[in-house]
Scaffold this motif. Structure first.
Motif, PDB file in Angstrom:
ATOM      1  N   PHE A  10       0.891  -1.143   0.000  1.00  0.00           N
ATOM      2  CA  PHE A  10       0.000   0.000   0.000  1.00  0.00           C
ATOM      3  C   PHE A  10       0.936   1.200   0.000  1.00  0.00           C
ATOM      4  CE2 PHE A  10      -1.810   3.588   2.178  1.00  0.00           C
ATOM      5  CZ  PHE A  10      -3.072   3.693   1.614  1.00  0.00           C
ATOM      6  N   ILE A  11       0.715   2.176  -0.886  1.00  0.00           N
ATOM      7  CA  ILE A  11       1.559   3.366  -0.983  1.00  0.00           C
ATOM      8  C   ILE A  11       0.693   4.588  -0.714  1.00  0.00           C
ATOM      9  CG2 ILE A  11       3.075   4.736  -2.461  1.00  0.00           C
ATOM     10  CD1 ILE A  11       3.488   2.095  -4.105  1.00  0.00           C
ATOM     11  N   CYS A  12       1.103   5.366   0.279  1.00  0.00           N
ATOM     12  CA  CYS A  12       0.365   6.581   0.612  1.00  0.00           C
ATOM     13  C   CYS A  12       0.666   7.657  -0.429  1.00  0.00           C
ATOM     14  CB  CYS A  12       0.738   7.080   2.010  1.00  0.00           C
ATOM     15  SG  CYS A  12      -0.149   8.596   2.455  1.00  0.00           S
ATOM     16  N   THR A  13      -0.371   8.194  -1.042  1.00  0.00           N
ATOM     17  CA  THR A  13      -0.201   9.239  -2.052  1.00  0.00           C
ATOM     18  C   THR A  13       0.063  10.596  -1.415  1.00  0.00           C
ATOM     19  OG1 THR A  13      -2.596   9.535  -2.155  1.00  0.00           O
ATOM     20  CG2 THR A  13      -1.603   8.068  -3.797  1.00  0.00           C
ATOM     21  N   LYS A  24       3.172   0.316   3.272  1.00  0.00           N
ATOM     22  CA  LYS A  24       2.830  -0.739   4.228  1.00  0.00           C
ATOM     23  C   LYS A  24       2.768  -2.033   3.435  1.00  0.00           C
ATOM     24  CE  LYS A  24      -0.742  -2.278   7.472  1.00  0.00           C
ATOM     25  NZ  LYS A  24       0.175  -3.154   8.145  1.00  0.00           N
ATOM     26  N   ALA A  25       3.435  -3.049   3.933  1.00  0.00           N
ATOM     27  CA  ALA A  25       3.434  -4.345   3.255  1.00  0.00           C
ATOM     28  C   ALA A  25       2.042  -4.964   3.297  1.00  0.00           C
ATOM     29  CB  ALA A  25       4.444  -5.284   3.901  1.00  0.00           C
ATOM     30  N   VAL A  26       1.659  -5.565   2.186  1.00  0.00           N
ATOM     31  CA  VAL A  26       0.404  -6.313   2.070  1.00  0.00           C
ATOM     32  C   VAL A  26       0.811  -7.757   1.809  1.00  0.00           C
ATOM     33  CG1 VAL A  26      -1.723  -6.611   0.754  1.00  0.00           C
ATOM     34  CG2 VAL A  26      -0.801  -4.310   1.131  1.00  0.00           C
ATOM     35  N   GLU A  27       0.551  -8.619   2.750  1.00  0.00           N
ATOM     36  CA  GLU A  27       1.029 -10.001   2.664  1.00  0.00           C
ATOM     37  C   GLU A  27       0.195 -10.869   1.711  1.00  0.00           C
ATOM     38  OE1 GLU A  27       3.907 -10.519   3.977  1.00  0.00           O
ATOM     39  OE2 GLU A  27       3.927  -8.640   5.080  1.00  0.00           O
ATOM     40  N   PHE A  28      -0.941 -10.394   1.303  1.00  0.00           N
ATOM     41  CA  PHE A  28      -1.834 -11.117   0.398  1.00  0.00           C
ATOM     42  C   PHE A  28      -1.446 -10.846  -1.049  1.00  0.00           C
ATOM     43  CE2 PHE A  28      -5.694 -12.677  -1.386  1.00  0.00           C
ATOM     44  CZ  PHE A  28      -6.061 -11.776  -2.363  1.00  0.00           C
ATOM     45  N   CYS A  29      -1.434 -11.864  -1.884  1.00  0.00           N
ATOM     46  CA  CYS A  29      -1.126 -11.687  -3.300  1.00  0.00           C
ATOM     47  C   CYS A  29      -2.365 -11.973  -4.142  1.00  0.00           C
ATOM     48  CB  CYS A  29       0.000 -12.603  -3.738  1.00  0.00           C
ATOM     49  SG  CYS A  29       0.406 -12.397  -5.487  1.00  0.00           S
ATOM     50  N   ILE A  61      -1.271  -0.727  -4.176  1.00  0.00           N
ATOM     51  CA  ILE A  61      -2.519  -0.105  -3.767  1.00  0.00           C
ATOM     52  C   ILE A  61      -2.186   1.321  -3.346  1.00  0.00           C
ATOM     53  CG2 ILE A  61      -4.472  -0.215  -2.179  1.00  0.00           C
ATOM     54  CD1 ILE A  61      -3.651  -3.200  -1.725  1.00  0.00           C
ATOM     55  N   TYR A  62      -2.922   2.292  -3.851  1.00  0.00           N
ATOM     56  CA  TYR A  62      -2.672   3.702  -3.559  1.00  0.00           C
ATOM     57  C   TYR A  62      -3.808   4.293  -2.741  1.00  0.00           C
ATOM     58  CZ  TYR A  62       0.634   3.052  -7.368  1.00  0.00           C
ATOM     59  OH  TYR A  62       1.657   2.574  -8.166  1.00  0.00           O
ATOM     60  N   GLY A  63      -3.464   5.174  -1.836  1.00  0.00           N
ATOM     61  CA  GLY A  63      -4.451   5.861  -1.014  1.00  0.00           C
ATOM     62  C   GLY A  63      -3.748   6.688   0.041  1.00  0.00           C
ATOM     63  N   LYS A  64      -4.458   7.006   1.108  1.00  0.00           N
ATOM     64  CA  LYS A  64      -3.913   7.815   2.200  1.00  0.00           C
ATOM     65  C   LYS A  64      -3.712   6.963   3.449  1.00  0.00           C
ATOM     66  CE  LYS A  64      -4.306  12.088   0.395  1.00  0.00           C
ATOM     67  NZ  LYS A  64      -3.641  12.111  -0.863  1.00  0.00           N
ATOM     68  N   CYS A  65      -2.559   7.131   4.082  1.00  0.00           N
ATOM     69  CA  CYS A  65      -2.287   6.430   5.340  1.00  0.00           C
ATOM     70  C   CYS A  65      -3.045   7.146   6.467  1.00  0.00           C
ATOM     71  CB  CYS A  65      -0.789   6.389   5.615  1.00  0.00           C
ATOM     72  SG  CYS A  65      -0.054   7.979   6.051  1.00  0.00           S
ATOM     73  N   PRO A  66      -3.149   6.507   7.645  1.00  0.00           N
ATOM     74  CA  PRO A  66      -3.851   7.173   8.754  1.00  0.00           C
ATOM     75  C   PRO A  66      -3.280   8.535   9.113  1.00  0.00           C
ATOM     76  CG  PRO A  66      -3.507   4.848   9.260  1.00  0.00           C
ATOM     77  CD  PRO A  66      -2.754   5.145   7.988  1.00  0.00           C
ATOM     78  N   GLY A  67      -1.976   8.716   8.992  1.00  0.00           N
ATOM     79  CA  GLY A  67      -1.349   9.988   9.312  1.00  0.00           C
ATOM     80  C   GLY A  67      -1.693  11.101   8.334  1.00  0.00           C
TER      81      GLY A  67
END
Length: 137
Positions: free
Chosen positions: A94-97, A103-108, A129-135
């Motif tokens: 997951f990559i915060c835009t 954040k690693a995503v262990e599911f493929c 996966i792109y989006g915003k992190c909690p911070g």
């Protein structure tokens, strides 16, 4: 990945230890596992090497990515780079835009996708996966 591990990896492949490459690696080590835009790296390195060209930085970034010292992705039409993930085993991110942290995503998802590709030979894949992190929310 850390600076010494990266430099040793390059030495094993026959590449020289240069001050510019070392500074590029330092820039990545100063970040908190986030992707950095190539333009930001150029601005940072020009503080120490004012005459360094855009082409020199990009050549080094692509070399470091090719040698799996760095990973790259494209955000907003611009290449971003980060140290290669040291996590063992296959995973995605997951990559915060907002901040570029990952954040690693262990599911493929290829496990499911492969079922619909009967008769096809998949050589490789990349899932982000792109989006915003909690911070950044």
């Amino acid at each position: 990945m850390n600076i010494e591990k990266a430099i040793n990896k390059l030495k094993e492949k026959g590449y020289k230890r240069t001050k510019q490459r070392e500074r590029i690696l330092e820039i990545f080590s100063e970040q908190d596992q986030g992707y950095i835009p190539a333009k930001t790296i150029l601005k940072e390195i020009q503080k120490d090497f004012p005459g360094v060209s855009y082409d020199t930085i990009y050549r080094n970034l692509y070399l470091l990515a090719e040698e799996q010292v760095l990973e790259s992705t494209e955000l907003d039409g611009e290449k971003h780079f980060r140290f290669h993930c040291d996590t063992h085993g296959h995973h995605h991110h997951f990559i915060c835009t907002g901040c570029g942290k990952t954040k690693a995503v262990e599911f493929c998802p290829m496990d499911k996708i492969a079922q619909s590709l009967d008769g096809y030979a998949v050589d490789d894949h990349k899932f982000e996966i792109y989006g915003k992190c909690p911070g950044c929310l």
